[in-house]
Design a protein around this motif. Structure first.
Motif, PDB file in Angstrom:
ATOM      1  N   LEU A 266      58.990 -13.419  78.592  1.00  0.00           N
ATOM      2  CA  LEU A 266      59.565 -14.777  77.589  1.00  0.00           C
ATOM      3  C   LEU A 266      59.991 -13.661  76.176  1.00  0.00           C
ATOM      4  O   LEU A 266      58.803 -13.171  75.671  1.00  0.00           O
ATOM      5  N   ILE A 267      60.932 -13.988  76.027  1.00  0.00           N
ATOM      6  CA  ILE A 267      61.951 -13.459  74.264  1.00  0.00           C
ATOM      7  C   ILE A 267      61.918 -14.257  73.262  1.00  0.00           C
ATOM      8  O   ILE A 267      62.800 -15.885  73.621  1.00  0.00           O
ATOM      9  N   GLN A 268      61.508 -13.916  72.424  1.00  0.00           N
ATOM     10  CA  GLN A 268      60.794 -15.116  71.542  1.00  0.00           C
ATOM     11  C   GLN A 268      61.947 -15.123  69.463  1.00  0.00           C
ATOM     12  O   GLN A 268      61.058 -14.415  69.378  1.00  0.00           O
ATOM     13  N   PRO A 269      63.075 -14.494  69.597  1.00  0.00           N
ATOM     14  CA  PRO A 269      63.304 -13.927  68.207  1.00  0.00           C
ATOM     15  C   PRO A 269      63.187 -15.034  67.881  1.00  0.00           C
ATOM     16  O   PRO A 269      64.735 -14.315  66.317  1.00  0.00           O
ATOM     17  N   THR A 270      63.214 -15.354  66.881  1.00  0.00           N
ATOM     18  CA  THR A 270      62.280 -16.684  65.878  1.00  0.00           C
ATOM     19  C   THR A 270      62.330 -16.012  64.380  1.00  0.00           C
ATOM     20  O   THR A 270      61.779 -14.766  64.228  1.00  0.00           O
ATOM     21  N   HIS A 271      63.294 -16.890  63.475  1.00  0.00           N
ATOM     22  CA  HIS A 271      63.664 -16.462  62.218  1.00  0.00           C
ATOM     23  C   HIS A 271      62.326 -16.545  62.157  1.00  0.00           C
ATOM     24  O   HIS A 271      62.028 -16.740  60.243  1.00  0.00           O
ATOM     25  N   MET A 272      61.906 -17.989  62.072  1.00  0.00           N
ATOM     26  CA  MET A 272      60.484 -19.039  61.440  1.00  0.00           C
ATOM     27  C   MET A 272      60.027 -19.842  62.208  1.00  0.00           C
ATOM     28  O   MET A 272      60.740 -20.625  63.004  1.00  0.00           O
ATOM     29  N   GLU A 273      58.936 -19.930  62.341  1.00  0.00           N
ATOM     30  CA  GLU A 273      57.888 -20.069  62.519  1.00  0.00           C
ATOM     31  C   GLU A 273      56.395 -20.424  62.119  1.00  0.00           C
ATOM     32  O   GLU A 273      55.894 -20.770  61.363  1.00  0.00           O
ATOM     33  N   CYS A 274      55.838 -21.162  62.563  1.00  0.00           N
ATOM     34  CA  CYS A 274      54.594 -22.127  62.402  1.00  0.00           C
ATOM     35  C   CYS A 274      54.071 -21.270  63.225  1.00  0.00           C
ATOM     36  O   CYS A 274      52.323 -20.263  62.867  1.00  0.00           O
ATOM     37  N   ASN A 286      50.474 -16.178  82.116  1.00  0.00           N
ATOM     38  CA  ASN A 286      50.475 -14.598  82.608  1.00  0.00           C
ATOM     39  C   ASN A 286      51.772 -13.683  82.688  1.00  0.00           C
ATOM     40  O   ASN A 286      52.237 -13.003  82.856  1.00  0.00           O
ATOM     41  N   VAL A 287      52.963 -14.021  81.062  1.00  0.00           N
ATOM     42  CA  VAL A 287      53.823 -14.329  81.133  1.00  0.00           C
ATOM     43  C   VAL A 287      54.151 -13.628  79.528  1.00  0.00           C
ATOM     44  O   VAL A 287      53.906 -13.744  78.716  1.00  0.00           O
ATOM     45  N   PRO A 288      53.699 -11.799  79.496  1.00  0.00           N
ATOM     46  CA  PRO A 288      53.415 -11.440  77.738  1.00  0.00           C
ATOM     47  C   PRO A 288      55.449 -11.167  76.870  1.00  0.00           C
ATOM     48  O   PRO A 288      56.128 -12.315  78.111  1.00  0.00           O
ATOM     49  N   VAL A 289      55.000 -11.700  75.613  1.00  0.00           N
ATOM     50  CA  VAL A 289      55.971 -12.352  75.054  1.00  0.00           C
ATOM     51  C   VAL A 289      56.631 -11.221  74.184  1.00  0.00           C
ATOM     52  O   VAL A 289      55.681 -10.055  73.947  1.00  0.00           O
ATOM     53  N   ILE A 290      57.209 -11.151  74.072  1.00  0.00           N
ATOM     54  CA  ILE A 290      58.856 -10.404  73.060  1.00  0.00           C
ATOM     55  C   ILE A 290      59.183 -10.847  71.928  1.00  0.00           C
ATOM     56  O   ILE A 290      59.675 -12.300  72.029  1.00  0.00           O
ATOM     57  N   THR A 291      58.633 -11.010  70.226  1.00  0.00           N
ATOM     58  CA  THR A 291      58.234 -11.934  69.031  1.00  0.00           C
ATOM     59  C   THR A 291      58.532 -10.719  68.364  1.00  0.00           C
ATOM     60  O   THR A 291      58.894 -10.097  67.971  1.00  0.00           O
ATOM     61  N   THR A 292      58.840 -11.610  67.323  1.00  0.00           N
ATOM     62  CA  THR A 292      59.297 -11.759  65.419  1.00  0.00           C
ATOM     63  C   THR A 292      57.862 -11.371  64.548  1.00  0.00           C
ATOM     64  O   THR A 292      56.897 -12.591  65.454  1.00  0.00           O
ATOM     65  N   PRO A 293      57.704 -10.771  64.103  1.00  0.00           N
ATOM     66  CA  PRO A 293      55.938 -11.011  63.055  1.00  0.00           C
ATOM     67  C   PRO A 293      55.892 -11.998  62.211  1.00  0.00           C
ATOM     68  O   PRO A 293      54.942 -12.434  61.702  1.00  0.00           O
ATOM     69  N   VAL A 294      57.151 -13.424  62.043  1.00  0.00           N
ATOM     70  CA  VAL A 294      56.616 -14.768  61.471  1.00  0.00           C
ATOM     71  C   VAL A 294      55.738 -15.787  62.390  1.00  0.00           C
ATOM     72  O   VAL A 294      55.246 -15.250  62.535  1.00  0.00           O
ATOM     73  N   GLY A 295      55.123 -16.072  60.713  1.00  0.00           N
ATOM     74  CA  GLY A 295      53.982 -17.648  60.949  1.00  0.00           C
ATOM     75  C   GLY A 295      52.892 -17.145  61.961  1.00  0.00           C
ATOM     76  O   GLY A 295      52.777 -16.238  60.990  1.00  0.00           O
ATOM     77  N   GLY A 296      52.347 -17.210  62.808  1.00  0.00           N
ATOM     78  CA  GLY A 296      51.309 -16.886  63.696  1.00  0.00           C
ATOM     79  C   GLY A 296      51.828 -16.461  64.426  1.00  0.00           C
ATOM     80  O   GLY A 296      50.550 -16.194  65.160  1.00  0.00           O
ATOM     81  N   ASN A 297      52.582 -15.833  65.250  1.00  0.00           N
ATOM     82  CA  ASN A 297      52.802 -14.356  65.886  1.00  0.00           C
ATOM     83  C   ASN A 297      52.453 -13.619  66.184  1.00  0.00           C
ATOM     84  O   ASN A 297      51.409 -13.797  67.056  1.00  0.00           O
ATOM     85  N   THR A 298      51.709 -12.473  64.802  1.00  0.00           N
ATOM     86  CA  THR A 298      50.320 -11.792  65.235  1.00  0.00           C
ATOM     87  C   THR A 298      49.032 -12.402  65.742  1.00  0.00           C
ATOM     88  O   THR A 298      48.214 -10.817  65.087  1.00  0.00           O
ATOM     89  N   GLU A 299      48.716 -13.730  65.020  1.00  0.00           N
ATOM     90  CA  GLU A 299      47.292 -13.329  65.466  1.00  0.00           C
ATOM     91  C   GLU A 299      47.042 -13.742  66.993  1.00  0.00           C
ATOM     92  O   GLU A 299      46.594 -14.053  67.615  1.00  0.00           O
ATOM     93  N   VAL A 300      48.982 -13.940  67.948  1.00  0.00           N
ATOM     94  CA  VAL A 300      48.310 -13.630  69.111  1.00  0.00           C
ATOM     95  C   VAL A 300      48.940 -13.115  70.181  1.00  0.00           C
ATOM     96  O   VAL A 300      48.399 -12.561  71.093  1.00  0.00           O
ATOM     97  N   ILE A 301      50.068 -12.446  69.566  1.00  0.00           N
ATOM     98  CA  ILE A 301      50.553 -11.307  70.134  1.00  0.00           C
ATOM     99  C   ILE A 301      50.207 -10.105  69.876  1.00  0.00           C
ATOM    100  O   ILE A 301      50.030  -9.654  68.556  1.00  0.00           O
ATOM    101  N   THR A 302      49.860  -8.929  70.534  1.00  0.00           N
ATOM    102  CA  THR A 302      49.425  -7.717  69.888  1.00  0.00           C
ATOM    103  C   THR A 302      50.271  -6.648  70.874  1.00  0.00           C
ATOM    104  O   THR A 302      49.876  -6.826  71.760  1.00  0.00           O
ATOM    105  N   THR A 303      50.781  -6.104  70.105  1.00  0.00           N
ATOM    106  CA  THR A 303      52.060  -5.411  70.951  1.00  0.00           C
ATOM    107  C   THR A 303      51.390  -4.586  71.891  1.00  0.00           C
ATOM    108  O   THR A 303      50.134  -3.153  71.546  1.00  0.00           O
ATOM    109  N   GLY A 304      51.882  -3.984  72.541  1.00  0.00           N
ATOM    110  CA  GLY A 304      50.987  -3.205  73.870  1.00  0.00           C
ATOM    111  C   GLY A 304      50.054  -3.823  74.589  1.00  0.00           C
ATOM    112  O   GLY A 304      49.850  -3.135  75.764  1.00  0.00           O
TER     113      GLY A 304
END
Length: 359
Positions: A266-274, A286-304
């Protein structure tokens, strides 16, 4: 005596768009019924699709959501133990008006993303003043991610820390079909699941694809699920860059939770997220995500581990990441579903919200 609560939610009920919050409301209503708690629901509109047919809904119709609720508690002989708001503006005079009419504990749930560059100075000052004036009428502030909880304190004042906590949004695991086939290490299949508005950054994705070599473009297909006011601009951008064979806009799909399994990322290039439900759904599938570090994204996505984080609006970095994935230079091997089962399910979300009711 039966406990009675009110939930005020600035959320349009649409049969054509059943998503994570609908599932949460249905599951929460069911759990409250099991615990002998009666709910009066206040939405902008009413509906009978899904489990909403069992709800007691008071639609605002021709007035505002706030005024509809004020009118209700002024004219009806009703006593609530708790009043919970979702998707409402925090720290306004509405809460002081409610508190004058009801001794209930008021709990506000903040789902609102903040601008990438922050609020202008004038708005920041206004929010601080509102925090001083009206936060005393609110019993608890709930952020749907740690990012949101921090944003509440940043907006209205750090003095709110003792009554601010995080309850993560969750997704309905049973509704999401996990991918069981091996992900493609070269030329993977990509999807986007997003409302089509400028803040979601899909224009960055289009520009990133335009930087790829013709050889890579020949094997690249990105399906975009969603609709919104920025659709025509995105269509035109695809046309301008001659990428019609690379992007397929499929519109809103009610069964998207069953479609994730057909893709690799999944690709989510968002500028603004909660706190993105589509990210949770994708990981649950079971589909990894490509996204930005906005909102709570880094609380659930760990690169690699379960996806990749790239800097917001960094079109070159996104293009290089897509190129690496297409060439098999980078990939995710792990199953991404377990994290969502253990931490971000609807069941956990409901249990944590039930605890707020002092049972």
């Amino acid at each position: 005596m039966k406990k009675k609560i009110a939930i005020i939610c600035n959320y349009q009920l649409l049969e054509s768009r059943v998503g994570g919050m609908d599932y949460f409301f249905w599951a929460f209503n069911k759990k409250c019924n099991e615990n002998d708690i009666e709910i009066d629901w206040f939405f902008p509109n009413t509906t009978t699709h899904g489990d909403y047919k069992m709800f007691k809904i008071f639609p605002s119709e021709k007035t505002t959501l706030e005024q509809n609720f004020i009118n209700h508690i002024k004219t009806q002989n009703v006593h609530y133990s708790h009043i919970i708001t979702h998707f409402m503006e925090l720290c306004t005079s509405f809460y002081s008006e409610v508190k004058k009419l009801q001794p209930a504990k008021i709990i506000v749930v903040d789902h609102n993303p903040r601008p990438l560059e922050g609020y202008p100075l004038k708005k920041r000052i206004k929010k601080r003043i509102k925090g001083i004036l009206y936060s005393k009428y609110i019993y608890l502030f709930i952020g749907v991610s740690d990012y949101t909880s921090r944003a509440i304190l940043n907006d209205f004042g750090n003095f709110l820390k003792p009554k601010t906590q995080t309850i993560y949004n969750g997704v309905l695991m049973d509704d999401i079909i996990p991918k069981t086939t091996e992900r493609k290490k070269t030329n993977p299949k990509f999807l986007v699941v997003s409302h089509l508005r400028q803040s979601k950054g899909i224009q960055d994705l289009i520009k990133a694809v335009s930087l790829l070599s013709d050889e890579l473009k020949a094997n690249l297909k990105i399906d975009v699920f969603g609709d919104g006011p920025y659709k025509n601009e995105l269509f035109q951008l695809v046309k301008n860059h001659k990428l019609e064979t690379n992007f397929d806009f499929k519109g809103s799909q009610s069964n998207v939770t069953k479609l994730y399994q057909n893709y690799d990322y999944l690709i989510q290039p968002t500028h603004m997220e909660c706190f993105s439900l589509s990210i949770l759904e994708s990981l649950a599938a079971n589909v990894p995500v490509i996204t930005t570090p906005v909102g709570g994204n880094t609380e659930v996505i760990t690169t690699g581990e379960n996806g990749f984080i790239f800097d917001t609006k960094n079109i070159k970095a996104l293009s290089e990441l897509i190129s690496n994935l297409m060439n098999g230079e980078r990939f995710i091997l792990a199953n991404t579903r377990a994290l969502i089962e253990n931490k971000f399910s609807i069941e956990i979300m409901v249990e944590n919200h039930i605890k707020l009711l002092d049972l």
